[in-house]
Write a protein that holds these residues in place. Sequence first.
Motif, PDB file in Angstrom:
ATOM      1  N   ASN A   1     105.384 154.943  26.705  1.00  0.00           N
ATOM      2  CA  ASN A   1     103.862 154.757  26.185  1.00  0.00           C
ATOM      3  C   ASN A   1     103.558 153.593  26.599  1.00  0.00           C
ATOM      4  O   ASN A   1     102.395 153.316  26.290  1.00  0.00           O
ATOM      5  N   VAL A   2     104.493 152.568  27.149  1.00  0.00           N
ATOM      6  CA  VAL A   2     103.807 151.384  27.434  1.00  0.00           C
ATOM      7  C   VAL A   2     103.177 151.077  28.651  1.00  0.00           C
ATOM      8  O   VAL A   2     102.001 150.708  28.788  1.00  0.00           O
ATOM      9  N   CYS A   3     103.938 151.275  29.777  1.00  0.00           N
ATOM     10  CA  CYS A   3     103.383 151.383  30.965  1.00  0.00           C
ATOM     11  C   CYS A   3     103.311 152.561  31.800  1.00  0.00           C
ATOM     12  O   CYS A   3     102.887 152.631  32.741  1.00  0.00           O
ATOM     13  N   GLY A   4     103.565 153.804  31.151  1.00  0.00           N
ATOM     14  CA  GLY A   4     103.430 155.014  31.859  1.00  0.00           C
ATOM     15  C   GLY A   4     104.455 155.666  32.666  1.00  0.00           C
ATOM     16  O   GLY A   4     104.306 156.509  33.170  1.00  0.00           O
ATOM     17  N   SER A   5     105.472 154.704  32.988  1.00  0.00           N
ATOM     18  CA  SER A   5     106.393 155.159  33.970  1.00  0.00           C
ATOM     19  C   SER A   5     107.008 156.388  33.977  1.00  0.00           C
ATOM     20  O   SER A   5     107.590 156.709  32.443  1.00  0.00           O
ATOM     21  N   LEU A   6     107.291 157.185  34.909  1.00  0.00           N
ATOM     22  CA  LEU A   6     107.928 158.693  34.472  1.00  0.00           C
ATOM     23  C   LEU A   6     109.374 158.494  34.769  1.00  0.00           C
ATOM     24  O   LEU A   6     109.782 157.916  35.813  1.00  0.00           O
ATOM     25  N   LEU A   7     110.053 159.054  33.781  1.00  0.00           N
ATOM     26  CA  LEU A   7     111.869 158.920  33.817  1.00  0.00           C
ATOM     27  C   LEU A   7     112.056 160.182  34.493  1.00  0.00           C
ATOM     28  O   LEU A   7     111.485 161.120  34.454  1.00  0.00           O
ATOM     29  N   PRO A   8     113.248 160.143  35.187  1.00  0.00           N
ATOM     30  CA  PRO A   8     113.888 161.307  35.955  1.00  0.00           C
ATOM     31  C   PRO A   8     114.391 162.513  35.089  1.00  0.00           C
ATOM     32  O   PRO A   8     115.542 162.751  35.093  1.00  0.00           O
ATOM     33  N   VAL A   9     113.422 163.205  34.623  1.00  0.00           N
ATOM     34  CA  VAL A   9     113.805 164.323  33.432  1.00  0.00           C
ATOM     35  C   VAL A   9     114.421 165.294  34.162  1.00  0.00           C
ATOM     36  O   VAL A   9     115.569 165.980  33.600  1.00  0.00           O
ATOM     37  N   ARG A  10     114.150 165.641  35.507  1.00  0.00           N
ATOM     38  CA  ARG A  10     114.720 166.855  36.088  1.00  0.00           C
ATOM     39  C   ARG A  10     116.061 166.488  36.654  1.00  0.00           C
ATOM     40  O   ARG A  10     117.076 167.520  36.496  1.00  0.00           O
ATOM     41  N   GLU A  11     116.211 165.234  36.928  1.00  0.00           N
ATOM     42  CA  GLU A  11     117.549 164.941  37.400  1.00  0.00           C
ATOM     43  C   GLU A  11     118.577 164.715  36.121  1.00  0.00           C
ATOM     44  O   GLU A  11     119.553 165.046  36.245  1.00  0.00           O
ATOM     45  N   ALA A  12     117.885 164.285  35.079  1.00  0.00           N
ATOM     46  CA  ALA A  12     118.742 164.293  33.916  1.00  0.00           C
ATOM     47  C   ALA A  12     119.228 165.535  33.384  1.00  0.00           C
ATOM     48  O   ALA A  12     120.546 166.008  32.882  1.00  0.00           O
ATOM     49  N   GLY A  13     118.344 166.722  33.507  1.00  0.00           N
ATOM     50  CA  GLY A  13     118.858 168.069  33.174  1.00  0.00           C
ATOM     51  C   GLY A  13     119.713 168.460  33.893  1.00  0.00           C
ATOM     52  O   GLY A  13     120.710 169.108  33.579  1.00  0.00           O
ATOM     53  N   ALA A  14     119.953 168.339  35.262  1.00  0.00           N
ATOM     54  CA  ALA A  14     120.964 168.788  36.151  1.00  0.00           C
ATOM     55  C   ALA A  14     122.145 168.058  35.837  1.00  0.00           C
ATOM     56  O   ALA A  14     123.271 168.491  35.975  1.00  0.00           O
ATOM     57  N   ILE A  15     122.371 166.497  35.314  1.00  0.00           N
ATOM     58  CA  ILE A  15     123.104 166.056  35.103  1.00  0.00           C
ATOM     59  C   ILE A  15     123.926 166.310  33.624  1.00  0.00           C
ATOM     60  O   ILE A  15     124.809 166.827  33.427  1.00  0.00           O
ATOM     61  N   ALA A  16     122.914 166.617  32.724  1.00  0.00           N
ATOM     62  CA  ALA A  16     123.493 167.331  31.471  1.00  0.00           C
ATOM     63  C   ALA A  16     124.134 168.782  31.693  1.00  0.00           C
ATOM     64  O   ALA A  16     125.019 168.985  31.078  1.00  0.00           O
ATOM     65  N   ARG A  17     123.492 169.545  32.478  1.00  0.00           N
ATOM     66  CA  ARG A  17     124.340 170.791  32.778  1.00  0.00           C
ATOM     67  C   ARG A  17     125.719 170.458  33.407  1.00  0.00           C
ATOM     68  O   ARG A  17     126.691 171.156  32.931  1.00  0.00           O
TER      69      ARG A  17
END
Length: 385
Positions: free
Chosen positions: A153-169
């Motif tokens: 919410n500060v600079c808008g940078s997108l975080l790697p959610v899809r990669e994190a999903g694969a790591i969580a699995r």
Amino acid sequence: MIYFDNAATSWPKPPGVAEAMLRFLNQVGANPGRSGHRLSIEAGRIVYQTREALAELFNVGDPLRIVFGSNATEALNLALRGYLRPGDHVITSSMEHNSVMRPLRALARPSAGRQAIALTVVPCSPQGFLDPADLEAAIRPETAMIVLNHASNVCGSLLPVREAGAIARRHGCLLLVDAAQTAGAYPLDVKADQIDLLAFTGHKALGGPMGTGGLAIGERVEIERLEPLKQGGTGSLSERQEQPDFVPDKYESGTANGVGLAGLGAGVRWVLDQGVQAIRRYEVGLTRRLIEGLANIPGVTVYGGLDAARQTATVAFNFAGLLPSDVGLRLDEEYDIMCRVGLHCAPAAHETLGTFPQGAVRLSLGALNTAAEVDTAVQAVAKLI
Ligand SMILES: Cc1ncc(COP(=O)(O)O)c(C=O)c1O
């Protein structure tokens, strides 16, 4: 007047939102899901249609697994406090908003007779990006959850959610995503992205009013384990003194925000009608224009990756020697431009970007802003400086 504070709350709202709220107040009015009469049934139908619209937008199979609350903060607290147990390990990033950081810090503090959770905050780059390899390296056998901001919410940078999903699995833990800044502005698919818990707020890019938000609960999350934040009347199983154990009633005690959810439904339907991909494309264009315009002003530092494709329509900047608060005040008073300055409830993110403690000036755009407004704002900043 130019409104560039959409990351705090979007405004104006899409067409149809105020009308849906007025219709609920003036023509429906009754308590959704409580009584059997026709007005109550109509109120319940409106709330359910909002659930359906959100389920379509996020690709949640069962609309009943969308649980409403008053904002993203409540949804995040439900996911964290409801799911985590003493001794669990949680991984998050250094770009988080306080609505993630504060509950996690509280849970990580041992209190009398209660073991704490263990918390790892993975550092992001000074541009606000997270390397998925760093996330995976932080996994432990007792890791129960990865919690990530979808976009800062500060600079808008997108975080790697899809990669994190694969790591969580891969490691058998859950992924909780704080989509406060992306729901309605960036494509989200809980199945493709392997998101187990998705916290959203209604009053930002979804176009709804304040007081709306919720949590999408994925199929891997055991409802038996996820405890509610509160118990009370649900309109269901009224003969029982115990809380229902099914979704959404387990988590939705007390009268719903019917007026708000009517407005949220209209906002989400507007997003679906426009198409979230089209909204995203439009916002990338505006963002690119804003980043280039600001970065071309001598002495201005723009934070983040300076790449519109890797961020939302939120741009933060500073000018050496000027306090962000002075810039914000003058943009408002002299140029009729509304923005937000300071630390944006995200001190860890500002530390990561190197803007703590003074903060930054944040211009956040929405789908209803225009290129002409961006040009006017860039000229105003140049003139002011
Ligand atoms: C990244 C992020 N998370 C969570 C929140 C909290 O949202 P709400 O105010 O709707 O609870 C915000 C609000 O600005 C946010 O930007």
